[in-house]
Design an enzyme around this catalytic site. Structure first.
Site, short mmCIF file in Angstrom:
data_model
loop_
_atom_site.label_atom_id
_atom_site.label_comp_id
_atom_site.label_asym_id
_atom_site.label_seq_id
_atom_site.Cartn_x
_atom_site.Cartn_y
_atom_site.Cartn_z
N SER A 197 -28.43 14.09 -35.41
CA SER A 197 -29.32 14.02 -34.69
C SER A 197 -29.79 15.78 -35.66
O SER A 197 -28.71 16.23 -35.87
CB SER A 197 -28.63 14.75 -32.91
N LYS A 198 -30.98 16.05 -34.75
CA LYS A 198 -31.62 18.02 -35.08
C LYS A 198 -30.66 18.37 -35.44
O LYS A 198 -30.55 19.48 -36.12
CB LYS A 198 -33.15 16.79 -35.73
N ARG A 199 -30.38 18.75 -34.43
CA ARG A 199 -29.33 20.08 -33.89
C ARG A 199 -28.47 20.06 -34.69
O ARG A 199 -27.94 21.02 -34.87
CB ARG A 199 -28.63 19.92 -32.24
#
Length: 488
Positions: free
Chosen positions: A257-259
């Protein structure tokens, strides 16, 4: 199912291309090419609320950058391009109405308020699942009652009629046999109140009409596949071969994920990753060649790829491995191609490439090739090849620039000034002569000379730098360093 391989990549135009999407596109492309088949691009834009302007054009450009080209499609106004679902709405409605007529789907007139009430009740009763099931209130409506409501203009959707008992099974190349109880399946909406189909109807109709032989897609669609199987059977159509790819994972094994980092292909492209390296890396996220090889060209991937070597375990997205592959592919890239990339980086940095000869830039590439992972590193690690030195590393100055150094390099400059069109061997011989004359060891000249001409304490071979810069520029930089570092 015929032996003709036809596969598709079917993204939604909701933004940038996720690296997981690139892997799906790549595996479909490789499978088609390896089997002499057809690779189709289809834009699934039936959810009009999530569309992003320019996403389709960006998607095609990104696939083209990755050397993944599709084979057919009508495009808009007859021009070649991808298939677009929003241009095929009447066809989906006809198929949904066919299901209603044959008793495999029904009209549902439940309002948004009633559906929200069902969700709240499920939540309060503790039975709320990931997606609360519809209570099938309209499933028992008689045909006359349904037609009366429809004629009166009541808003409606069309839902599929899922069997209330039994199981739905299908075979998957990667997952083998998959079986799901029908009792946990919802009566899925097929046609929304705005007239657009849902993904579930459109994907089945399109895959059948486009004669898709193999559906290769992400694991996230595995739970929806039983609904699709039921639709195929309701229409009396033959199933394609299914292959659901594993999730991409962060190093901590959480879902990518972009996190925790970049997930869009465009972000890696903007950072200077080579398309060959990213494609090579993505290909190995779930597939293996059966041996210890890790570096592949697209042509080699086409020859080697098979679905049977795609694993079911999640694949870890290791950026260090991607960087290593970028370094390896850059090392193998012909000078002429690296030169084109370097010219683009120079222009992006505000440096006019025409200020340098092609021979000079090729020499810089040769000097730096084994020291850089990205083409942009040539500028970042050796800016002195393109601009006069404006900064001297203070740690190197402290270590290498002593009180006697200005006099030593001044004598060295005098010796260099006598050289005519010197090569790197000539610089080396001159430095040794001066060291002998001063009764010092060559490193006592080498280190401060490198500092003077580059501002740094490390880099490619010193004599390569001198030969590339040329005698006059070397002399100017020595003089500048004497003036600036003596003052400091």
């Amino acid at each position: 199912m015929s032996d003709t391989v036809r596969v598709r990549f079917a993204p939604s135009p909701t933004g940038f291309l996720h690296v997981g999407g690139l892997r799906t596109a790549l595996y479909n492309f490789l499978f088609a090419r390896s089997r002499g088949g057809t690779f189709i691009l289809r834009i699934e834009d039936t959810d009009q609320t999530r569309q992003v302007e320019g996403a389709v054009e960006n998607l095609i450009d990104t696939l083209h950058w990755a050397d993944i080209d599709f084979d057919e499609g009508p495009g808009k106004d007859g021009a070649f391009g991808p298939y677009v679902q929003s241009q095929r709405l009447e066809m989906y409605r006809e198929h949904a109405e066919r299901l209603v007529a044959e008793g495999n789907a029904y009209y549902c007139f439940c309002t948004h308020e009633r559906l929200e009430k069902i969700r709240r009740q499920s939540r309060y009763s503790g039975t709320l699942k990931q997606s609360p099931a519809y209570d099938r209130h309209c499933r028992s409506l008689s045909t006359d009652e349904a037609m009366r409501k429809k004629s009166a203009g009541e808003p409606y959707v069309i839902r599929m009629k899922v069997p209330e008992s039994g199981e739905t099974s299908f075979d998957d190349v990667i997952r083998e046999r998959v079986t799901i109880a029908n009792s946990i399946l919802d009566d899925q909406v097929l046609i929304k109140s705005d007239g657009f189909p849902t993904y579930h109807l459109a994907v089945v109709v399109d895959d059948h009409l486009m004669r898709i032989s193999h559906v290769i897609r992400g694991e996230e669609w595995l739970s929806s596949t039983p609904k699709h199987v039921l639709l195929y059977r309701s229409f009396g159509w033959e199933l394609p071969v299914f292959a659901h790819l594993s999730l991409l994972l962060n190093p901590d094994k959480s879902k990518l994920s972009k996190r925790q980092g970049d997930v869009a292909v465009e972000e890696y492209r903007a950072k200077g990753y080579l398309n060959e390296a990213l494609v090579n890396f993505v290909a190995l996220l779930g597939w293996n060649p059966g041996d210890d090889r890790e570096i592949f060209t697209m042509e080699e991937l086409v020859r080697e790829f098979s679905l049977e070597r795609v694993g079911k375990s999640g694949a870890v997205f290791n950026v260090e491995k991607l960087n290593w592959l970028n370094f390896q592919h850059l090392r193998r890239k012909p000078d002429a191609e690296v030169l084109q990339l370097l010219n683009k980086e120079l222009t992006r940095a505000g440096i006019d490439p025409s200020h340098f000869s092609e021979q000079y830039l090729l020499g810089v590439i040769s000097a730096m090739r084994e020291r850089v992972t990205f083409v942009r590193d040539v500028l970042e690690k050796s800016p002195y090849f393109f601009r006069p030195v404006d900064h001297y590393d203070p740690d190197v100055v402290k270590k290498r620039w002593k009180p006697h150094t200005p006099n030593h390099v001044r004598v060295l400059a005098e010796e260099f000034s006598k050289l005519q069109s010197p090569r790197k061997e000539d610089y080396e011989a001159a430095l040794v002569r001066v060291a002998d004359a001063l009764s010092i060891k060559p490193p006592e000249l080498i280190h401060p000379l490198r500092l003077a001409v580059s501002g740094m304490g490390a880099g490619p071979g010193l004599y390569d730098i001198l030969a590339l810069l040329g005698r006059d520029e070397v002399l100017r930089r020595i003089q500048t360093a004497i003036e600036r570092l003596t003052q400091s």
